[in-house]
Design an enzyme around this catalytic site. Structure first.
Site, PDB file in Angstrom:
ATOM      1  N   TYR A  53       0.833  -1.214   0.000  1.00  0.00           N
ATOM      2  CA  TYR A  53       0.000   0.000   0.000  1.00  0.00           C
ATOM      3  C   TYR A  53       0.864   1.260   0.000  1.00  0.00           C
ATOM      4  CZ  TYR A  53      -3.605  -3.263   1.756  1.00  0.00           C
ATOM      5  OH  TYR A  53      -4.454  -4.318   1.943  1.00  0.00           O
ATOM      6  N   HIS A 111       0.967 -11.608   1.671  1.00  0.00           N
ATOM      7  CA  HIS A 111      -0.140 -10.866   1.054  1.00  0.00           C
ATOM      8  C   HIS A 111      -0.924 -11.674   0.017  1.00  0.00           C
ATOM      9  CE1 HIS A 111      -1.438  -6.440   0.133  1.00  0.00           C
ATOM     10  NE2 HIS A 111      -2.459  -7.258   0.117  1.00  0.00           N
TER      11      HIS A 111
END
Length: 276
Positions: A53, A111
């Protein structure tokens, strides 16, 4: 007790707040910083970020500036999807701690089972390597819980067959209309807790007339129904917003959806093209 103060207990005894603030697509800098600060001001104690992010630094700064003791806030970050080596995972975790400005993490996840640019690629060996690095940090007390994200049962079985520690969490996209029953059933059998990202279906569920009708019945917003639905499924939703009124609304879900309405919401089918 307000639901933002309520917790689930992971398989290793660590408590995780029932609702977290998601920060996917919250831009690094003021946007992510202010969203986290507003969430903490309004009672949230669970913040979800990721290396991918690019806002870990902003998230960490907001947590420190909030004045709330670090140990009262549950912080999650994630190993970037393309890192599939032992040494790469160790280096990436140390960099995450440095960016956040903390000496430990509450939860660290792989992730995805494959790089986002090569979805579907078999990375079984690399996932085991990365997991072994995470196990070391977990045993050293640098991470309170470790887990995976976007993992199907076959990806998880690979971890179970080749490593020592069963993942404590699997964070998956889960919302009304998206059938995740196979993954959830498998995780329940293995005592792996489910976190639900994109609880509003990346926003498109807000226009769903059936959910809107249920919301009117309870005098709640469509978003509140979507979030409450996932809580009643025993998962931890991670709604994302950068607007204070929505952050407050998303955490104001201390009500009960009746069994017949839950059953009705179960019949809604999502539009997979919107999800992709």
């Amino acid at each position: 007790m307000n639901i933002l103060q309520e917790t689930y207990t992971l398989s290793n005894g660590v408590k995780i707040p029932k609702i977290g603030l998601g920060t996917w697509q919250s831009k690094p800098g003021d946007e992510a910083y202010n969203a986290v600060l507003l969430a903490l001001k309004n009672g949230y104690r669970h913040i979800d970020t990721a290396e991918g992010y690019q806002n870990e630094e902003s998230v960490g700064r907001a947590v420190r500036d909030s004045g709330i003791p670090r140990e009262e806030i549950f912080i999650t970050s994630k190993l970037e999807s393309h890192i599939k080596t032992y040494e790469g995972a160790k280096k990436a975790f140390e960099e995450t701690l440095e960016k956040l400005g903390f000496d430990y993490l509450d939860l660290f996840l792989i992730h995805a089972p494959w790089p986002w640019s090569e979805m579907g690629k078999n990375c079984d060996e690399g996932n085991v390597e990365a997991w072994k690095a995470m196990e070391e940090f977990y045993k050293a007390g640098k991470i309170r819980a470790i887990g995976v994200s976007n993992f199907d049962p076959n990806h998880i079985k690979n971890i179970l067959d080749n490593t020592d520690i069963v993942p404590h969490v699997n964070q998956i996209g889960y919302f009304i209309g998206l059938d995740q029953s196979k993954t959830i059933e498998y995780c329940n059998q293995k005592n792996i807790f489910i976190e639900a990202y994109s609880p509003l279906g990346i926003g498109y569920l807000l226009d769903n007339k059936d959910i809107q009708n249920v919301a009117k019945k309870y005098n709640k917003s469509t978003a509140q129904i979507c979030i409450r639905y996932l809580l009643q499924k025993g998962t931890a939703p991670l709604p994302k917003s950068t607007h204070e009124h929505r952050i407050i609304e998303n955490g104001d879900v201390d009500f009960e959806i009746a069994a017949d309405d839950m059953a009705f919401l179960d019949t809604i089918k999502g539009d997979p093209r919107r999800w992709e």
